[in-house]
Design a protein around this motif. Structure first.
Motif, mmCIF file in Angstrom:
data_model
loop_
_atom_site.group_PDB
_atom_site.id
_atom_site.type_symbol
_atom_site.label_atom_id
_atom_site.label_comp_id
_atom_site.label_asym_id
_atom_site.label_seq_id
_atom_site.Cartn_x
_atom_site.Cartn_y
_atom_site.Cartn_z
ATOM 1 N N ASP A 145 -23.434 -44.080 -82.860
ATOM 2 C CA ASP A 145 -24.127 -42.793 -82.805
ATOM 3 C C ASP A 145 -23.865 -41.964 -84.063
ATOM 4 O OD1 ASP A 145 -25.151 -43.463 -80.362
ATOM 5 O OD2 ASP A 145 -23.707 -42.279 -79.195
ATOM 6 N N PHE A 154 -21.036 -33.007 -91.355
ATOM 7 C CA PHE A 154 -21.443 -32.328 -90.127
ATOM 8 C C PHE A 154 -20.760 -30.970 -90.077
ATOM 9 C CE2 PHE A 154 -22.020 -36.782 -88.719
ATOM 10 C CZ PHE A 154 -23.311 -36.700 -88.211
ATOM 11 N N GLN A 185 -18.201 -32.491 -81.270
ATOM 12 C CA GLN A 185 -17.225 -31.690 -80.531
ATOM 13 C C GLN A 185 -16.194 -32.581 -79.845
ATOM 14 O OE1 GLN A 185 -19.322 -29.144 -77.789
ATOM 15 N NE2 GLN A 185 -20.552 -28.185 -79.402
ATOM 16 N N GLU A 206 -21.069 -29.400 -84.364
ATOM 17 C CA GLU A 206 -22.526 -29.423 -84.537
ATOM 18 C C GLU A 206 -23.251 -30.056 -83.357
ATOM 19 O OE1 GLU A 206 -25.823 -31.283 -87.642
ATOM 20 O OE2 GLU A 206 -23.859 -30.689 -88.389
ATOM 21 N N THR A 207 -22.697 -31.105 -82.779
ATOM 22 C CA THR A 207 -23.306 -31.786 -81.635
ATOM 23 C C THR A 207 -22.225 -32.046 -80.593
ATOM 24 O OG1 THR A 207 -22.884 -34.064 -82.334
ATOM 25 C CG2 THR A 207 -24.838 -32.968 -83.279
ATOM 26 N N LEU A 213 -26.795 -40.626 -86.574
ATOM 27 C CA LEU A 213 -26.963 -39.206 -86.869
ATOM 28 C C LEU A 213 -26.856 -38.917 -88.359
ATOM 29 C CD1 LEU A 213 -24.842 -37.572 -84.006
ATOM 30 C CD2 LEU A 213 -27.324 -37.375 -84.314
#
Length: 278
Positions: A109, A143, A152, A147-148, A113
């Motif tokens: 992921d 990042f 986090q 941010e996402t 991203l």
């Protein structure tokens, strides 16, 4: 504890000889401390004899609100139910190899991203600005903190692992290396003898630790090398290398070794002694 008001001739000659022998000013300070001089005395003498600004040397002293990381403890550190195995440790430099810091899905992921936002990788210049550096031949992106939900989660995991609040971390950087690309030997701490030290540390103080997370396994090469220790960490998907350092710590010299076959994806987190102002 040894004391002096003005640098004695014999001490002056020792400082000069030590510097000529290849020791950086901060190394000379460290040797003086080990010989019994206190920090301020050591700084004044080295500043006077070698012409290094006293303010730059004093910037290495602990400041109010400064924090240190806690080294991950072997064999397993568990953070919010996520088990991270400490498979190897070094004392100098302080290095921990972390297996399973990220899951395979998290690695995939992060790559997905980051891919649309890749550009020539940057380093921090003496004024705190990002710049290109010929020693770093990768592509990368940053990042924002939190941010996402994925970012986090990773930030919280790292914070729990090293016992340092998320606010002490810089934004997560993802880097992509192709065959032949590398990051030549360097230090992550900021050099207090450089003119831009005050600017680059104004937003959170000195860097105190780094975590390099491997998002894939290159076909060959691409590990992280610590030349002073003769130690190389193999790049394996989901694993990471944590290393901590003091200002001027020469043993923390490290390199992103060249990718020989395949490609390499990493995510890097730098940690500061105080909350990082973005």
């Amino acid at each position: 504890m040894k004391h002096f008001h003005k640098t004695r001739p014999e001490l002056r000659e020792w400082i000069l000889a030590t510097a000529r022998g290849g020791h950086a000013p901060l190394d000379v300070v460290k040797l003086m401390r080990e010989a019994g001089y206190d920090a301020q005395q050591s700084h004044r003498a080295v500043s006077e004899v070698l012409g290094v600004p006293l303010a730059a040397l004093n910037a290495t002293l602990p400041r109010a609100g400064a924090r240190r990381t806690r080294h991950p403890v072997a064999p397993v550190s568990t953070v919010d139910g996520h088990a991270v195995r400490v498979s190897a440790s070094l004392d100098s430099p302080a290095v921990r190899v972390l297996d399973g810091l990220l899951t395979a899905g998290e690695c995939d992921d992060l790559i997905a991203l980051a891919t649309p936002r890749l550009a020539r990788s940057l380093t921090v210049d003496e004024k705190g600005r990002h710049q290109t550096d010929e020693r770093r031949t990768s592509n990368g992106m940053f990042f924002r903190i939190g941010e996402t939900p994925l970012i986090q989660r990773i930030e919280q995991r790292i914070a729990g692992l090293v016992d340092l609040p998320v606010e002490h971390g810089e934004g997560l950087q993802v880097l992509h290396y192709l065959p032949g690309q590398e990051y030549e030997p360097h230090f992550d701490w900021f050099d207090p003898t450089q003119p831009g030290f005050t600017a680059v540390t104004a937003r959170g103080g000195q860097r105190i630790a780094s975590i390099v997370m491997y998002l894939n396994t290159p076909d060959e090469g691409g590990g992280t090398g610590f030349p002073a220790a003769g130690f190389t960490v193999t790049a394996l998907r989901g694993s990471a290398v944590y290393f901590a350092y003091d200002t001027g710590d020469q043993s923390s010299l490290h390199a992103g070794l060249p990718v020989i076959r395949g490609e390499k994806w990493i995510a890097t987190k730098w940690l500061r002694e105080r909350p990082y102002q973005r």
